[in-house]
Design an enzyme around this catalytic site. Structure first.
Site, PDB file in Angstrom:
ATOM      1  CD  GLU A  63      -2.896   0.871   2.337  1.00  0.00           C
ATOM      2  OE1 GLU A  63      -2.822  -0.151   3.287  1.00  0.00           O
ATOM      3  OE2 GLU A  63      -3.827   1.727   2.437  1.00  0.00           O
ATOM      4  CD  GLU A 211     -10.297  -2.408   5.972  1.00  0.00           C
ATOM      5  OE1 GLU A 211     -10.320  -1.285   6.898  1.00  0.00           O
ATOM      6  OE2 GLU A 211      -9.677  -3.377   6.661  1.00  0.00           O
ATOM      7  CE1 TYR A 286      -3.371  -6.226   9.145  1.00  0.00           C
ATOM      8  CE2 TYR A 286      -6.010  -5.395   9.010  1.00  0.00           C
ATOM      9  CZ  TYR A 286      -4.587  -5.505   8.411  1.00  0.00           C
ATOM     10  OH  TYR A 286      -3.979  -4.924   7.094  1.00  0.00           O
ATOM     11  CD  GLU A 342      -6.126  -4.631   4.490  1.00  0.00           C
ATOM     12  OE1 GLU A 342      -6.129  -4.260   5.513  1.00  0.00           O
ATOM     13  OE2 GLU A 342      -6.561  -4.001   3.397  1.00  0.00           O
ATOM     14  CD  GLN A 391       0.080  -2.283   3.830  1.00  0.00           C
ATOM     15  OE1 GLN A 391       0.947  -1.897   3.050  1.00  0.00           O
ATOM     16  NE2 GLN A 391      -0.853  -2.227   4.080  1.00  0.00           N
TER      17      GLN A 391
HETATM   18  O1  AHR Z   1      -3.049  -2.519   6.248  1.00  0.00           O
HETATM   19  C1  AHR Z   1      -3.330  -1.466   6.640  1.00  0.00           C
HETATM   20  C2  AHR Z   1      -4.778  -0.965   6.481  1.00  0.00           C
HETATM   21  O2  AHR Z   1      -5.620  -1.867   7.357  1.00  0.00           O
HETATM   22  C3  AHR Z   1      -5.298  -1.110   5.167  1.00  0.00           C
HETATM   23  O3  AHR Z   1      -5.020   0.219   4.442  1.00  0.00           O
HETATM   24  C4  AHR Z   1      -6.835  -1.256   5.523  1.00  0.00           C
HETATM   25  O4  AHR Z   1      -7.444  -1.799   4.377  1.00  0.00           O
HETATM   26  C5  AHR Z   1      -7.005  -1.819   6.940  1.00  0.00           C
HETATM   27  O5  AHR Z   1      -7.491  -1.224   7.849  1.00  0.00           O
END
Ligand code: AHR
Length: 546
Positions: A63, A211, A286, A342, A391
Protein backbone atom coordinates in the site's frame (compact mmCIF):
# COMPACT_ATOMS: atom_id res chain seq x y z
CA UNK A 1 -25.59 -2.77 10.67
CA UNK A 2 -28.07 -3.91 8.01
CA UNK A 3 -31.70 -3.04 7.53
CA UNK A 4 -32.96 -6.57 6.96
CA UNK A 5 -32.38 -9.47 9.32
CA UNK A 6 -29.83 -11.79 7.74
CA UNK A 7 -31.19 -15.07 9.01
CA UNK A 8 -28.23 -17.33 8.37
CA UNK A 9 -25.69 -14.94 9.83
CA UNK A 10 -28.01 -14.29 12.79
CA UNK A 11 -28.40 -18.03 13.39
CA UNK A 12 -24.68 -18.55 13.16
CA UNK A 13 -23.97 -15.70 15.53
CA UNK A 14 -26.46 -16.91 18.12
CA UNK A 15 -25.17 -20.47 17.85
CA UNK A 16 -21.67 -19.22 18.53
CA UNK A 17 -22.82 -16.99 21.38
CA UNK A 18 -24.69 -19.89 22.96
CA UNK A 19 -21.57 -22.02 23.07
CA UNK A 20 -20.72 -22.90 26.63
CA UNK A 21 -17.25 -22.06 27.83
CA UNK A 22 -14.89 -24.91 27.23
CA UNK A 23 -16.92 -26.45 24.44
CA UNK A 24 -16.52 -25.81 20.74
CA UNK A 25 -19.24 -24.40 18.56
CA UNK A 26 -20.49 -26.79 15.95
CA UNK A 27 -18.98 -25.81 12.65
CA UNK A 28 -16.04 -24.22 14.44
CA UNK A 29 -12.86 -25.58 12.96
CA UNK A 30 -9.86 -23.91 14.49
CA UNK A 31 -6.67 -25.79 15.23
CA UNK A 32 -7.41 -28.89 17.24
CA UNK A 33 -5.72 -31.78 18.99
CA UNK A 34 -7.05 -35.11 20.19
CA UNK A 35 -5.86 -36.73 23.42
CA UNK A 36 -3.52 -39.71 23.33
CA UNK A 37 -1.98 -41.97 25.97
CA UNK A 38 1.17 -42.32 23.94
CA UNK A 39 3.71 -39.77 22.77
CA UNK A 40 2.66 -36.65 20.91
CA UNK A 41 1.93 -37.51 17.31
CA UNK A 42 1.06 -35.89 14.04
CA UNK A 43 -0.75 -38.45 11.91
CA UNK A 44 -0.69 -37.96 8.14
CA UNK A 45 -2.24 -40.16 5.47
CA UNK A 46 0.11 -39.54 2.58
CA UNK A 47 -2.18 -41.27 0.09
CA UNK A 48 -5.29 -39.16 0.74
CA UNK A 49 -4.69 -35.75 -0.82
CA UNK A 50 -7.46 -33.17 -0.61
CA UNK A 51 -8.01 -29.76 -2.18
CA UNK A 52 -5.24 -27.94 -4.00
CA UNK A 53 -3.64 -25.21 -1.91
CA UNK A 54 -3.72 -22.28 -4.31
CA UNK A 55 -0.37 -20.56 -4.56
CA UNK A 56 -2.34 -17.35 -4.15
CA UNK A 57 -2.72 -18.12 -0.42
CA UNK A 58 0.89 -16.89 -0.25
CA UNK A 59 -0.02 -13.48 -1.68
CA UNK A 60 1.27 -10.06 -0.67
CA UNK A 61 0.08 -6.51 -0.18
CA UNK A 62 1.81 -3.20 -0.90
CA UNK A 63 0.00 0.00 0.00
CA UNK A 64 0.99 3.64 -0.31
CA UNK A 65 1.55 3.63 3.42
CA UNK A 66 4.61 4.71 5.37
CA UNK A 67 7.77 3.29 3.81
CA UNK A 68 6.21 0.35 1.98
CA UNK A 69 6.26 1.82 -1.53
CA UNK A 70 8.54 4.86 -1.10
CA UNK A 71 11.83 3.81 0.48
CA UNK A 72 10.75 0.18 0.55
CA UNK A 73 10.04 -1.03 -2.96
CA UNK A 74 10.77 2.24 -4.72
CA UNK A 75 13.73 4.53 -4.18
CA UNK A 76 13.73 6.35 -7.52
CA UNK A 77 16.23 6.11 -10.35
CA UNK A 78 18.67 8.59 -8.77
CA UNK A 79 19.09 6.63 -5.55
CA UNK A 80 22.50 5.29 -4.53
CA UNK A 81 20.75 2.05 -3.64
CA UNK A 82 21.06 -0.29 -6.64
CA UNK A 83 17.77 -0.20 -8.51
CA UNK A 84 16.07 -0.94 -11.79
CA UNK A 85 14.00 2.00 -12.99
CA UNK A 86 13.76 3.10 -9.35
CA UNK A 87 12.77 -0.29 -7.89
CA UNK A 88 15.20 -1.72 -5.32
CA UNK A 89 17.12 -4.67 -6.71
CA UNK A 90 17.71 -6.29 -3.32
CA UNK A 91 14.01 -6.21 -2.45
CA UNK A 92 13.14 -7.78 -5.79
CA UNK A 93 15.79 -10.46 -5.35
CA UNK A 94 14.59 -11.37 -1.85
CA UNK A 95 10.95 -11.56 -2.93
CA UNK A 96 11.68 -13.54 -6.09
CA UNK A 97 13.16 -16.20 -3.82
CA UNK A 98 9.74 -16.49 -2.14
CA UNK A 99 7.92 -17.02 -5.45
CA UNK A 100 5.30 -14.53 -4.41
CA UNK A 101 2.19 -15.35 -6.45
CA UNK A 102 0.44 -11.98 -6.44
CA UNK A 103 0.79 -8.44 -5.16
CA UNK A 104 -2.14 -6.27 -4.09
CA UNK A 105 -1.86 -2.51 -4.70
CA UNK A 106 -2.39 0.48 -4.13
CA UNK A 107 -4.34 -0.15 -0.89
CA UNK A 108 -5.99 -0.69 1.55
CA UNK A 109 -7.69 2.48 2.66
CA UNK A 110 -5.49 4.40 0.21
CA UNK A 111 -7.23 2.66 -2.72
CA UNK A 112 -10.50 4.50 -2.10
CA UNK A 113 -8.70 7.86 -2.22
CA UNK A 114 -6.61 6.98 -5.26
CA UNK A 115 -7.34 8.29 -8.75
CA UNK A 116 -5.23 6.29 -11.14
CA UNK A 117 -4.96 8.99 -13.80
CA UNK A 118 -2.88 11.03 -11.33
CA UNK A 119 -0.20 8.33 -11.49
CA UNK A 120 0.47 8.11 -15.24
CA UNK A 121 2.41 10.27 -17.69
CA UNK A 122 5.61 12.27 -17.05
CA UNK A 123 6.36 12.25 -13.33
CA UNK A 124 7.01 15.97 -13.15
CA UNK A 125 3.47 16.61 -14.43
CA UNK A 126 1.68 14.29 -12.03
CA UNK A 127 -0.66 16.00 -9.60
CA UNK A 128 -0.09 15.67 -5.86
CA UNK A 129 -2.61 14.43 -3.34
CA UNK A 130 -2.95 14.09 0.41
CA UNK A 131 -2.57 10.60 1.84
CA UNK A 132 -5.07 11.32 4.57
CA UNK A 133 -5.17 7.83 6.05
CA UNK A 134 -1.47 7.30 6.49
CA UNK A 135 0.37 10.18 8.11
CA UNK A 136 -1.55 12.96 6.33
CA UNK A 137 1.44 13.41 4.05
CA UNK A 138 1.60 14.67 0.47
CA UNK A 139 1.86 11.90 -2.12
CA UNK A 140 3.56 12.93 -5.36
CA UNK A 141 2.22 10.02 -7.41
CA UNK A 142 5.70 9.19 -8.71
CA UNK A 143 4.86 5.50 -8.24
CA UNK A 144 1.79 4.81 -10.36
CA UNK A 145 0.32 2.23 -12.69
CA UNK A 146 3.38 1.80 -14.95
CA UNK A 147 5.75 1.59 -11.99
CA UNK A 148 3.53 -0.98 -10.27
CA UNK A 149 3.22 -3.15 -13.35
CA UNK A 150 6.99 -2.87 -13.84
CA UNK A 151 7.41 -4.12 -10.27
CA UNK A 152 5.00 -6.99 -10.93
CA UNK A 153 7.05 -8.02 -13.95
CA UNK A 154 10.37 -7.73 -12.10
CA UNK A 155 8.99 -9.89 -9.29
CA UNK A 156 7.56 -12.45 -11.71
CA UNK A 157 4.26 -12.20 -9.89
CA UNK A 158 0.64 -11.40 -10.78
CA UNK A 159 -1.21 -8.13 -10.32
CA UNK A 160 -4.05 -7.62 -7.88
CA UNK A 161 -5.18 -4.05 -8.55
CA UNK A 162 -7.59 -2.57 -6.01
CA UNK A 163 -10.04 -0.05 -7.49
CA UNK A 164 -11.71 2.97 -5.93
CA UNK A 165 -15.40 2.76 -5.04
CA UNK A 166 -15.40 5.12 -2.04
CA UNK A 167 -14.46 8.32 -3.90
CA UNK A 168 -14.15 7.11 -7.48
CA UNK A 169 -16.57 6.58 -10.31
CA UNK A 170 -17.72 3.62 -12.34
CA UNK A 171 -16.25 5.21 -15.46
CA UNK A 172 -12.87 5.69 -13.75
CA UNK A 173 -12.75 2.04 -12.77
CA UNK A 174 -13.90 0.91 -16.19
CA UNK A 175 -11.21 3.03 -17.86
CA UNK A 176 -8.49 1.68 -15.58
CA UNK A 177 -9.02 -1.95 -16.53
CA UNK A 178 -9.21 -0.90 -20.20
CA UNK A 179 -5.95 1.05 -19.84
CA UNK A 180 -4.26 -1.92 -18.21
CA UNK A 181 -5.45 -4.79 -20.35
CA UNK A 182 -6.71 -3.72 -23.78
CA UNK A 183 -4.64 -4.42 -26.89
CA UNK A 184 -6.23 -2.49 -29.77
CA UNK A 185 -6.53 1.27 -30.44
CA UNK A 186 -9.27 1.93 -27.88
CA UNK A 187 -9.01 5.31 -26.12
CA UNK A 188 -7.41 3.89 -22.99
CA UNK A 189 -5.08 1.50 -24.84
CA UNK A 190 -3.93 4.45 -26.95
CA UNK A 191 -3.33 6.54 -23.85
CA UNK A 192 -1.22 3.74 -22.38
CA UNK A 193 0.86 3.67 -25.55
CA UNK A 194 1.36 7.42 -25.37
CA UNK A 195 2.81 6.77 -21.94
CA UNK A 196 5.31 4.28 -23.27
CA UNK A 197 3.71 0.86 -22.94
CA UNK A 198 2.64 -0.85 -26.11
CA UNK A 199 1.56 -4.30 -24.99
CA UNK A 200 -1.35 -4.66 -22.57
CA UNK A 201 -0.60 -6.11 -19.18
CA UNK A 202 -2.32 -9.09 -17.59
CA UNK A 203 -4.43 -8.27 -14.53
CA UNK A 204 -6.05 -11.40 -13.13
CA UNK A 205 -7.38 -9.85 -9.91
CA UNK A 206 -9.28 -6.60 -9.35
CA UNK A 207 -10.67 -5.33 -6.04
CA UNK A 208 -14.03 -3.52 -6.06
CA UNK A 209 -13.12 -1.04 -3.32
CA UNK A 210 -11.75 -1.82 0.13
CA UNK A 211 -13.31 -1.98 3.60
CA UNK A 212 -16.51 -0.39 2.33
CA UNK A 213 -17.89 -0.70 5.87
CA UNK A 214 -15.18 1.71 7.08
CA UNK A 215 -12.49 3.77 5.34
CA UNK A 216 -13.91 2.77 1.95
CA UNK A 217 -17.12 4.74 2.38
CA UNK A 218 -18.78 3.82 5.70
CA UNK A 219 -21.49 1.96 3.82
CA UNK A 220 -24.16 -0.43 4.93
CA UNK A 221 -23.85 -3.96 3.59
CA UNK A 222 -26.83 -3.89 1.21
CA UNK A 223 -25.85 -0.47 -0.11
CA UNK A 224 -22.31 -1.59 -0.85
CA UNK A 225 -23.52 -4.89 -2.34
CA UNK A 226 -25.59 -2.93 -4.87
CA UNK A 227 -22.59 -0.75 -5.73
CA UNK A 228 -20.30 -3.78 -5.98
CA UNK A 229 -22.63 -5.33 -8.56
CA UNK A 230 -22.67 -2.11 -10.53
CA UNK A 231 -18.92 -1.39 -10.43
CA UNK A 232 -17.94 -5.01 -11.07
CA UNK A 233 -20.09 -5.04 -14.20
CA UNK A 234 -17.83 -2.44 -15.78
CA UNK A 235 -14.57 -4.15 -14.86
CA UNK A 236 -14.60 -5.89 -18.20
CA UNK A 237 -12.61 -8.76 -19.59
CA UNK A 238 -10.68 -7.19 -22.47
CA UNK A 239 -9.13 -9.49 -25.04
CA UNK A 240 -7.81 -12.59 -23.33
CA UNK A 241 -7.58 -11.03 -19.89
CA UNK A 242 -9.86 -12.80 -17.40
CA UNK A 243 -10.48 -10.87 -14.21
CA UNK A 244 -11.46 -12.26 -10.84
CA UNK A 245 -13.43 -9.36 -9.32
CA UNK A 246 -13.13 -9.24 -5.55
CA UNK A 247 -15.89 -7.50 -3.60
CA UNK A 248 -14.82 -5.70 -0.42
CA UNK A 249 -15.75 -8.16 2.29
CA UNK A 250 -16.28 -8.40 5.99
CA UNK A 251 -14.45 -7.02 8.94
CA UNK A 252 -13.54 -9.90 11.26
CA UNK A 253 -16.77 -11.67 12.31
CA UNK A 254 -19.34 -9.60 10.45
CA UNK A 255 -21.14 -12.60 8.95
CA UNK A 256 -24.10 -10.42 7.99
CA UNK A 257 -21.79 -8.54 5.60
CA UNK A 258 -20.71 -11.77 3.93
CA UNK A 259 -24.31 -12.89 3.72
CA UNK A 260 -25.40 -9.64 2.07
CA UNK A 261 -22.65 -10.00 -0.53
CA UNK A 262 -23.49 -13.64 -1.16
CA UNK A 263 -27.15 -12.82 -1.68
CA UNK A 264 -26.18 -10.13 -4.15
CA UNK A 265 -23.64 -12.37 -5.88
CA UNK A 266 -26.07 -15.07 -6.87
CA UNK A 267 -28.65 -15.18 -9.69
CA UNK A 268 -26.21 -13.51 -12.04
CA UNK A 269 -24.52 -16.16 -14.07
CA UNK A 270 -22.03 -14.79 -16.57
CA UNK A 271 -22.06 -16.12 -20.11
CA UNK A 272 -18.72 -17.85 -19.62
CA UNK A 273 -20.14 -19.73 -16.65
CA UNK A 274 -18.25 -17.86 -13.94
CA UNK A 275 -20.29 -16.74 -10.96
CA UNK A 276 -21.14 -13.08 -11.18
CA UNK A 277 -20.95 -10.16 -10.96
CA UNK A 278 -17.99 -10.64 -8.63
CA UNK A 279 -16.17 -13.91 -8.28
CA UNK A 280 -14.74 -13.49 -4.80
CA UNK A 281 -15.36 -11.77 -1.48
CA UNK A 282 -12.65 -10.55 0.84
CA UNK A 283 -12.13 -10.78 4.59
CA UNK A 284 -9.88 -8.73 6.88
CA UNK A 285 -8.64 -9.70 10.32
CA UNK A 286 -5.53 -8.59 12.21
CA UNK A 287 -3.88 -10.22 15.20
CA UNK A 288 -3.20 -7.93 18.18
CA UNK A 289 -3.24 -8.37 21.92
CA UNK A 290 -4.84 -5.10 22.97
CA UNK A 291 -7.42 -2.60 21.75
CA UNK A 292 -6.77 -0.20 18.84
CA UNK A 293 -5.37 2.43 21.19
CA UNK A 294 -2.72 0.05 22.55
CA UNK A 295 -2.34 -3.00 20.33
CA UNK A 296 0.67 -4.40 22.16
CA UNK A 297 4.42 -4.06 21.78
CA UNK A 298 6.18 -5.85 18.93
CA UNK A 299 9.22 -6.96 20.95
CA UNK A 300 8.42 -6.45 24.63
CA UNK A 301 5.81 -9.00 25.68
CA UNK A 302 5.17 -11.52 28.43
CA UNK A 303 4.56 -15.26 28.06
CA UNK A 304 0.91 -14.52 28.73
CA UNK A 305 0.86 -12.15 25.73
CA UNK A 306 2.71 -14.76 23.69
CA UNK A 307 -0.09 -17.31 24.16
CA UNK A 308 -2.78 -14.66 23.76
CA UNK A 309 -1.24 -13.68 20.42
CA UNK A 310 -1.11 -17.26 19.19
CA UNK A 311 -4.70 -17.88 20.24
CA UNK A 312 -5.79 -14.77 18.38
CA UNK A 313 -3.85 -15.91 15.33
CA UNK A 314 -5.74 -19.20 15.55
CA UNK A 315 -8.96 -17.22 15.42
CA UNK A 316 -8.26 -16.52 11.76
CA UNK A 317 -9.11 -20.12 10.92
CA UNK A 318 -12.37 -19.97 12.85
CA UNK A 319 -13.31 -16.85 10.91
CA UNK A 320 -12.53 -18.50 7.59
CA UNK A 321 -14.59 -21.55 8.56
CA UNK A 322 -17.57 -19.49 9.66
CA UNK A 323 -17.59 -17.11 6.70
CA UNK A 324 -17.24 -20.20 4.50
CA UNK A 325 -20.31 -21.70 6.20
CA UNK A 326 -22.32 -18.65 5.21
CA UNK A 327 -20.95 -18.83 1.67
CA UNK A 328 -21.72 -22.57 1.43
CA UNK A 329 -25.40 -21.86 2.05
CA UNK A 330 -25.65 -19.66 -1.03
CA UNK A 331 -22.93 -21.23 -3.12
CA UNK A 332 -22.58 -24.95 -2.33
CA UNK A 333 -20.40 -25.53 -5.38
CA UNK A 334 -17.89 -22.96 -4.21
CA UNK A 335 -17.89 -20.76 -7.29
CA UNK A 336 -17.29 -17.63 -5.23
CA UNK A 337 -13.87 -17.54 -3.62
CA UNK A 338 -12.95 -16.21 -0.18
CA UNK A 339 -10.00 -13.83 -0.34
CA UNK A 340 -8.36 -13.11 3.02
CA UNK A 341 -6.54 -10.10 1.61
CA UNK A 342 -5.42 -8.50 4.85
CA UNK A 343 -4.02 -10.60 7.68
CA UNK A 344 -1.13 -10.50 10.11
CA UNK A 345 0.00 -8.84 13.31
CA UNK A 346 -0.65 -5.19 14.06
CA UNK A 347 1.49 -3.88 16.93
CA UNK A 348 2.20 -0.42 18.31
CA UNK A 349 4.65 1.36 16.01
CA UNK A 350 8.34 1.31 16.89
CA UNK A 351 9.22 4.15 19.28
CA UNK A 352 10.22 7.34 17.48
CA UNK A 353 8.55 6.42 14.18
CA UNK A 354 5.56 8.14 12.57
CA UNK A 355 2.38 6.66 14.10
CA UNK A 356 0.74 6.82 10.67
CA UNK A 357 3.48 4.73 9.06
CA UNK A 358 2.75 1.45 10.90
CA UNK A 359 6.40 0.42 11.12
CA UNK A 360 6.89 -2.49 13.54
CA UNK A 361 9.54 -5.06 14.39
CA UNK A 362 9.00 -8.73 13.65
CA UNK A 363 9.97 -11.54 16.02
CA UNK A 364 9.76 -15.30 16.43
CA UNK A 365 6.23 -14.63 17.67
CA UNK A 366 5.28 -13.13 14.29
CA UNK A 367 6.79 -16.17 12.57
CA UNK A 368 4.54 -18.50 14.56
CA UNK A 369 1.53 -16.28 13.87
CA UNK A 370 2.29 -16.82 10.17
CA UNK A 371 2.74 -20.57 10.67
CA UNK A 372 -0.63 -20.84 12.43
CA UNK A 373 -2.37 -18.85 9.69
CA UNK A 374 -0.95 -21.04 6.96
CA UNK A 375 -1.92 -24.26 8.76
CA UNK A 376 -5.50 -22.96 8.89
CA UNK A 377 -5.42 -21.73 5.29
CA UNK A 378 -4.29 -25.15 4.09
CA UNK A 379 -7.21 -26.78 5.89
CA UNK A 380 -9.66 -24.47 4.07
CA UNK A 381 -8.09 -24.61 0.64
CA UNK A 382 -11.40 -25.61 -0.90
CA UNK A 383 -12.92 -22.15 -0.32
CA UNK A 384 -9.93 -19.90 0.16
CA UNK A 385 -8.84 -18.52 -3.17
CA UNK A 386 -6.23 -16.07 -1.98
CA UNK A 387 -4.68 -14.53 1.12
CA UNK A 388 -2.43 -11.48 1.40
CA UNK A 389 -0.29 -10.69 4.40
CA UNK A 390 -0.19 -7.03 5.39
CA UNK A 391 2.23 -5.81 4.26
CA UNK A 392 5.34 -6.75 2.30
CA UNK A 393 7.94 -4.11 3.19
CA UNK A 394 8.30 -1.84 6.27
CA UNK A 395 4.61 -1.95 7.24
CA UNK A 396 2.89 -4.20 9.81
CA UNK A 397 3.96 -7.88 9.57
CA UNK A 398 6.53 -7.31 6.86
CA UNK A 399 8.82 -9.72 5.04
CA UNK A 400 11.48 -7.07 4.69
CA UNK A 401 12.56 -4.11 6.81
CA UNK A 402 14.80 -1.42 5.37
CA UNK A 403 16.81 1.08 7.37
CA UNK A 404 15.79 4.64 6.45
CA UNK A 405 19.32 6.00 6.96
CA UNK A 406 21.69 3.31 5.70
CA UNK A 407 19.21 1.59 3.41
CA UNK A 408 20.26 -1.79 4.87
CA UNK A 409 17.80 -4.59 4.23
CA UNK A 410 16.75 -7.16 6.83
CA UNK A 411 14.74 -10.31 6.23
CA UNK A 412 12.26 -10.90 9.04
CA UNK A 413 11.35 -14.19 10.75
CA UNK A 414 8.04 -14.02 8.83
CA UNK A 415 9.97 -13.94 5.55
CA UNK A 416 11.59 -17.22 6.51
CA UNK A 417 8.24 -18.89 7.21
CA UNK A 418 7.07 -17.92 3.71
CA UNK A 419 10.29 -19.34 2.28
CA UNK A 420 10.13 -22.57 4.27
CA UNK A 421 6.46 -23.07 3.34
CA UNK A 422 6.85 -22.22 -0.36
CA UNK A 423 6.49 -25.82 -1.52
CA UNK A 424 2.89 -25.88 -0.23
CA UNK A 425 1.97 -23.56 -3.12
CA UNK A 426 -0.26 -25.45 -5.57
CA UNK A 427 0.31 -28.72 -3.70
CA UNK A 428 -2.60 -30.80 -2.44
CA UNK A 429 -3.55 -30.52 1.20
CA UNK A 430 -3.06 -33.56 3.43
CA UNK A 431 -4.89 -33.79 6.75
CA UNK A 432 -2.44 -33.62 9.66
CA UNK A 433 -4.06 -34.87 12.88
CA UNK A 434 -2.40 -33.65 16.08
CA UNK A 435 -2.57 -35.95 19.12
CA UNK A 436 -1.19 -34.72 22.41
CA UNK A 437 -0.72 -36.49 25.75
CA UNK A 438 -1.69 -33.41 27.75
CA UNK A 439 -5.04 -31.72 28.15
CA UNK A 440 -5.39 -28.76 25.82
CA UNK A 441 -6.02 -25.59 27.77
CA UNK A 442 -8.00 -22.58 26.65
CA UNK A 443 -6.53 -19.17 25.98
CA UNK A 444 -8.86 -16.27 25.31
CA UNK A 445 -11.84 -18.65 25.25
CA UNK A 446 -10.28 -20.88 22.60
CA UNK A 447 -8.48 -24.23 22.98
CA UNK A 448 -4.86 -23.67 22.06
CA UNK A 449 -2.96 -26.91 21.38
CA UNK A 450 0.75 -26.33 21.86
CA UNK A 451 1.46 -27.93 18.49
CA UNK A 452 0.17 -26.68 15.15
CA UNK A 453 0.67 -28.63 11.94
CA UNK A 454 -0.32 -28.99 8.31
CA UNK A 455 0.92 -30.93 5.31
CA UNK A 456 0.68 -31.17 1.55
CA UNK A 457 1.60 -33.51 -1.27
CA UNK A 458 3.36 -32.71 -4.53
CA UNK A 459 2.31 -35.72 -6.52
CA UNK A 460 4.50 -34.94 -9.54
CA UNK A 461 7.61 -34.90 -7.31
CA UNK A 462 6.60 -37.80 -5.04
CA UNK A 463 7.24 -35.41 -2.17
CA UNK A 464 5.35 -34.08 0.81
CA UNK A 465 5.94 -31.05 3.02
CA UNK A 466 5.00 -30.99 6.69
CA UNK A 467 4.89 -27.74 8.67
CA UNK A 468 5.18 -27.97 12.44
CA UNK A 469 5.02 -25.26 15.10
CA UNK A 470 5.98 -25.77 18.72
CA UNK A 471 3.90 -23.05 20.35
CA UNK A 472 5.34 -23.66 23.81
CA UNK A 473 7.25 -20.57 24.90
CA UNK A 474 9.83 -22.46 26.91
CA UNK A 475 9.63 -26.26 26.51
CA UNK A 476 10.95 -28.37 23.64
CA UNK A 477 8.54 -30.87 22.12
CA UNK A 478 9.30 -34.36 20.96
CA UNK A 479 6.68 -35.78 18.62
CA UNK A 480 6.24 -38.65 16.24
CA UNK A 481 5.37 -38.00 12.63
CA UNK A 482 3.06 -40.96 12.08
CA UNK A 483 3.28 -41.35 8.31
CA UNK A 484 0.82 -43.68 6.62
CA UNK A 485 -0.14 -44.78 3.15
CA UNK A 486 3.16 -44.29 1.31
CA UNK A 487 6.73 -45.34 1.79
CA UNK A 488 9.03 -42.55 2.97
CA UNK A 489 12.46 -42.85 1.38
CA UNK A 490 14.11 -39.67 2.62
CA UNK A 491 13.63 -36.58 4.73
CA UNK A 492 15.12 -33.15 5.21
CA UNK A 493 14.10 -30.95 8.14
CA UNK A 494 14.62 -27.23 8.70
CA UNK A 495 13.95 -25.22 11.83
CA UNK A 496 13.41 -21.53 12.56
CA UNK A 497 13.77 -20.21 16.07
CA UNK A 498 15.70 -17.66 18.12
CA UNK A 499 17.25 -17.22 21.54
CA UNK A 500 13.91 -15.99 22.90
CA UNK A 501 10.32 -15.59 21.80
CA UNK A 502 11.11 -11.95 21.04
CA UNK A 503 14.27 -12.63 19.02
CA UNK A 504 14.36 -10.61 15.81
CA UNK A 505 16.68 -9.54 13.04
CA UNK A 506 18.40 -6.17 12.72
CA UNK A 507 21.06 -4.77 10.35
CA UNK A 508 23.61 -5.55 13.10
CA UNK A 509 22.26 -9.08 13.65
CA UNK A 510 20.51 -10.05 10.43
CA UNK A 511 20.51 -13.79 11.20
CA UNK A 512 19.40 -13.84 14.83
CA UNK A 513 16.36 -15.73 13.53
CA UNK A 514 17.25 -17.72 10.44
CA UNK A 515 16.45 -21.19 9.10
CA UNK A 516 18.89 -23.95 10.04
CA UNK A 517 18.99 -27.72 9.48
CA UNK A 518 16.99 -29.58 12.14
CA UNK A 519 19.17 -32.50 13.12
CA UNK A 520 17.06 -33.83 15.99
CA UNK A 521 15.19 -36.24 13.69
CA UNK A 522 15.26 -40.02 14.18
CA UNK A 523 13.75 -42.95 12.34
CA UNK A 524 10.73 -44.35 14.18
CA UNK A 525 8.60 -47.45 13.63
CA UNK A 526 5.69 -45.17 12.67
CA UNK A 527 7.75 -42.73 10.65
CA UNK A 528 10.01 -40.11 12.22
CA UNK A 529 10.60 -38.86 15.74
CA UNK A 530 11.41 -35.18 15.90
CA UNK A 531 12.35 -32.83 18.70
CA UNK A 532 11.37 -29.24 18.14
CA UNK A 533 13.06 -26.51 20.17
CA UNK A 534 10.84 -24.21 22.25
CA UNK A 535 9.04 -21.47 20.27
CA UNK A 536 9.98 -22.84 16.90
CA UNK A 537 8.65 -23.39 13.41
CA UNK A 538 9.89 -26.30 11.33
CA UNK A 539 9.32 -27.93 7.98
CA UNK A 540 10.05 -31.52 7.00
CA UNK A 541 10.33 -32.41 3.34
CA UNK A 542 9.55 -36.07 2.78
CA UNK A 543 10.67 -37.98 -0.27
CA UNK A 544 8.16 -40.69 -1.07
CA UNK A 545 8.52 -44.01 -2.85
CA UNK A 546 6.76 -44.17 -6.22
O1 AHR B 1 -3.10 -2.58 6.18
C1 AHR B 1 -3.38 -1.37 6.78
C2 AHR B 1 -4.83 -0.96 6.66
O2 AHR B 1 -5.62 -1.84 7.39
C3 AHR B 1 -5.44 -1.00 5.28
O3 AHR B 1 -5.18 0.15 4.56
C4 AHR B 1 -6.89 -1.12 5.56
O4 AHR B 1 -7.59 -1.79 4.54
C5 AHR B 1 -6.94 -1.86 6.89
O5 AHR B 1 -7.77 -1.24 7.79
Amino acid sequence: MTDSVPTLAADLTSALTATTPGSRASGSTGPSAARTDGPARVVIDLDLPGATISRHLYGHFAEHLGRCIYGGFYVGEDSEIPNTRGIRDDVVEALRALHIPNLRWPGGCFADDYHWRDGIGPREDRPRMVNSHWGDIVEDNSFGTHEFMDLVELLGTEAYVNGNVGSGTVAEMSDWIEYLTRADDSPMASLRRENGRDEPWTVPFFGIGNEAWGCGGNMRAEDYAALARQYATYVRDHGGNRVTRIAAGANVDDYAWTEALMRAATNLERRDGAAGPYQAISLHYYTMTGPWEDKGDATDFSDEEWYLTLSRAARAEELVARHATVMDHYDPHKKVGLVFDEWGTWWNVEPGTNPGFLYQQNTVRDALVAGIHFDGFHRHADRLLMANIAQTVNVLQAMILTDPESGALVLTPTYHVFAMNAAHQDARALAAHVLLPEEVTEVDGRPLPRVSASASLREEEDAALVSLSNLDASAPRTLVLDLRGREVTGHEATVLTGASTAAHNTPEQPDAVAPAPLTDVREHERGLEITLPPHSFATVRLQLGE
